[in-house]
Design an enzyme around this catalytic site. Structure first.
Site, PDB file in Angstrom:
ATOM      1  CG  ASP A   1      -1.853   1.132   1.295  1.00  0.00           C
ATOM      2  OD1 ASP A   1      -2.796   1.100   0.495  1.00  0.00           O
ATOM      3  OD2 ASP A   1      -1.677   2.062   2.109  1.00  0.00           O
TER       4      ASP A   1
ATOM      5  CD  GLU B   1      14.716 -16.290   3.416  1.00  0.00           C
ATOM      6  OE1 GLU B   1      14.230 -16.779   4.434  1.00  0.00           O
ATOM      7  OE2 GLU B   1      15.148 -15.125   3.343  1.00  0.00           O
TER       8      GLU B   1
END
Ligand code: GLC
Length: 559
Positions: free
Chosen positions: A218, A263
């Site tokens: 956001d 990851e």
């Protein structure tokens, strides 16, 4: 977790967002499972089959965290839980698993620019007083004027009024001010603070390890401010394009977020995606956010704001496709803007968040707006990249412009003293079935009415009514999403523009197997001839006699 093969035609789990159809789900207004008039996770779980049938690949959830709801959940007091009005963390876990069983990915909203004023860190900052480590996680400053009675600078809030609020110190005196680019209940974090950086990295890990597939960031371009907090000139509002915000430090943050996403992408489950909400007008500035090792993609707001005009759309499409490092995104509407049917039904079809009151001044021709929105849907879904569909867009809902003032909830309405109607009109609870409110949004016997009133005209636009009507917007969306998913020409292929008459857009997508789909959108006021040898795959409106009527789009099999 064992690898689940993707169903034929679905994007590979490792690049799933590149061409995905992503449904934006505004939980408060999707479906109410417990009868309190507010949508919740139980309501979403009950309607997952609806979304699977619609043919979407992922859901983006607007914020679902604990929040005092000063800005409908964009004021977060705990980033690692679910607001009780929506359900529990266990409900979210179940929802993620059930969505995955339907081959639907989950994207959640993370709000890093600001928290809620009830966030424990902000409560601690108020209690700790000036100069404390607790205050350094936010932007506290002494005021100007003889006794600090004036705000530290002249910044205005994006929601109207000053961007500063003065606090009462623990000893009861009038004290420092804190910065809030949005409502006073949304204090901005200081991203120079190592605590803030660490905590958000942990929030990302928290949700990725629960199986979330993507993060919508956001206000992604607002995080880092010039620490001198200089005055802006005139009536400027410091926003993403302002030099005080458009800074390099934000890119370091997103590089570290990308490393975390990578990851978690290593497993069989599929890649984790980062998409930024960046309200920048031109592709070159957007490009910095999707540079190497940064966000995967950003929302395409220039496309959303663009008027229903062939030349302007062509320009936006071309400049979007120059963002070579990032797959394009195509957005016609979201929870912050007027619904597309209403925008295209006005005599000025452009949009601009900052000029909402101007656009609301126009009469809306709903039939015209709907015809154009249908044509725009086929144009949009034929473009290479991902498409975002805001809930209710697939039903052709219009902006509800006549919500009684006393029921309006958006802080923009109050902070501009009614000058800007705000965003409630695009957030009205969905109509599912039946002939009167709550139109199946809440269960039978619900104790409360929907949190915003639904227009009675929506009886013809319920999911049930539209499912039964072959000419409905819902049936068009279902058909388009089905073809878009199964048609090889829509696999990651570029577009090739075709020569056309003025006011018409036409382009081809060539599939690997030699199949070609042509999209033709007629934005001109006159019918245009279609190629004689082409078979119609799908049309947004009636097509007879080899011509394409105005405000109509068609997908053709050519060659
Ligand atoms: C974003 C959201 C909007 C929210 C604002 C503050 O623009 O999309 O709904 O009010 O940020 O968080």
């Amino acid at each position: 977790m064992p690898s689940v093969p993707a169903p034929s035609g679905s994007p590979s789990p490792h690049t799933w967002w590149r061409g995905a159809a992503i449904y934006q789900l505004y939980v408060r207004s999707f479906a109410d499972g417990d009868g309190d008039g507010i949508g919740d996770l139980a309501g979403v779980r009950a309607h997952l089959p609806y979304l699977a049938t619609l043919g979407i690949d992922a859901i983006w959830f607007n914020p679902w965290y604990p929040s005092p709801m000063a800005d409908a959940g964009y004021d977060i007091s705990d980033y690692r839980s679910i607001d009780p009005v929506f359900g529990t963390l266990a409900d979210a876990d179940a929802l993620i698993a059930e969505a995955h069983a339907h081959q639907i990915k989950i994207i959640i909203d993370v709000v890093p620019n600001h928290s809620s004023d009830r966030h424990p860190w902000f409560v601690a900052a108020l209690a700790a007083g000036p100069g404390s480590a607790e205050r350094s996680r936010f932007w506290f400053r002494p005021g100007r004027g003889v006794s600090g009675e004036l705000p530290p600078n002249n910044w205005q809030s994006i929601f109207g009024g000053s961007a500063w609020t003065r606090v009462t110190e623990p000893d009861g005196s009038q004290g420092e001010w804190y910065l809030h680019l949005f409502a006073p209940e949304q204090p901005d974090f200081n991203w120079g603070s190592a605590d803030v950086r660490r905590d958000f990295e942990d929030v990302l890990r928290f949700w990725f390890s629960r199986g979330v597939d993507g993060i919508r960031i956001d206000s992604a371009a607002l995080l880092c401010k010039d620490a001198a907090l200089p005055d802006v000139s005139g009536s400027e509002v410091p926003g993403p394009a302002h030099p005080f915000m458009d800074r390099d430090d934000v890119h370091e943050i997103y590089q570290s977020w990308r490393a975390i996403a990578d990851e978690y992408s290593a497993g069989d489950h599929g890649d984790r995606m980062l998409i930024g909400e960046v309200w920048l007008p031109d592709a070159s500035r957007l490009a910095r956010y999707v540079g190497p090792g940064e966000l995967h993609t950003v929302f395409n707001f220039p496309y959303l704001n663009c008027p229903w005009d062939a030349q302007s759309l062509r320009q936006v499409i071309d400049s979007t496709l120059t963002l070579a490092d990032a797959p394009a995104t195509w957005v016609l509407s979201n929870h912050d803007v007027d619904r597309v049917v209403s925008r295209y039904g006005r005599s000025d079809t452009a949009f601009d968040l900052d000029r909402r009151p101007y656009f609301h001044g126009f009469a809306v021709d709903l039939a015209l707006g709907t015809r154009r929105a249908r044509a725009a849907a086929l144009l949009t879904m034929a473009l290479p990249g991902a498409v975002y569909i805001y809930q209710g867009e697939e039903l052709g809902l219009g902006e509800v412009q006549d919500i009684p003032d006393e029921l309006r909830q958006d802080p923009i309405w109050a902070r501009t003293h009614g000058a800007d109607p705000g965003r409630d009109g695009s957030r009205v609870p969905l109509p599912w079935s039946g002939t009167e409110p709550p139109f199946g949004f809440s269960p039978a016997g619900a104790k409360s009415e929907p949190w915003l009133p639904q227009p009675k005209e929506w009886r013809d636009l319920t999911v049930a009514a539209e499912s039964a009507n072959p000419d409905s917007v819902l049936r068009l969306y279902r058909a388009a999403l089905r073809i878009r998913r199964s048609e090889p020409a829509f696999d990651e292929t570029p577009l090739t523009w075709q020569p056309t008459a003025d006011g018409v857009l036409a382009f081809d997508r060539h599939g690997a197997a030699g199949t070609t789909v042509r999209c033709v959108a007629n934005l001109s006021p006159v019918p245009v001839p279609l190629p004689p040898d082409a078979a119609v795959l799908l049309a947004s409106g009636p097509v007879y006699g080899g011509v394409l009527p105005p405000d109509t789009s068609v997908w053709l099999r050519v060659g």
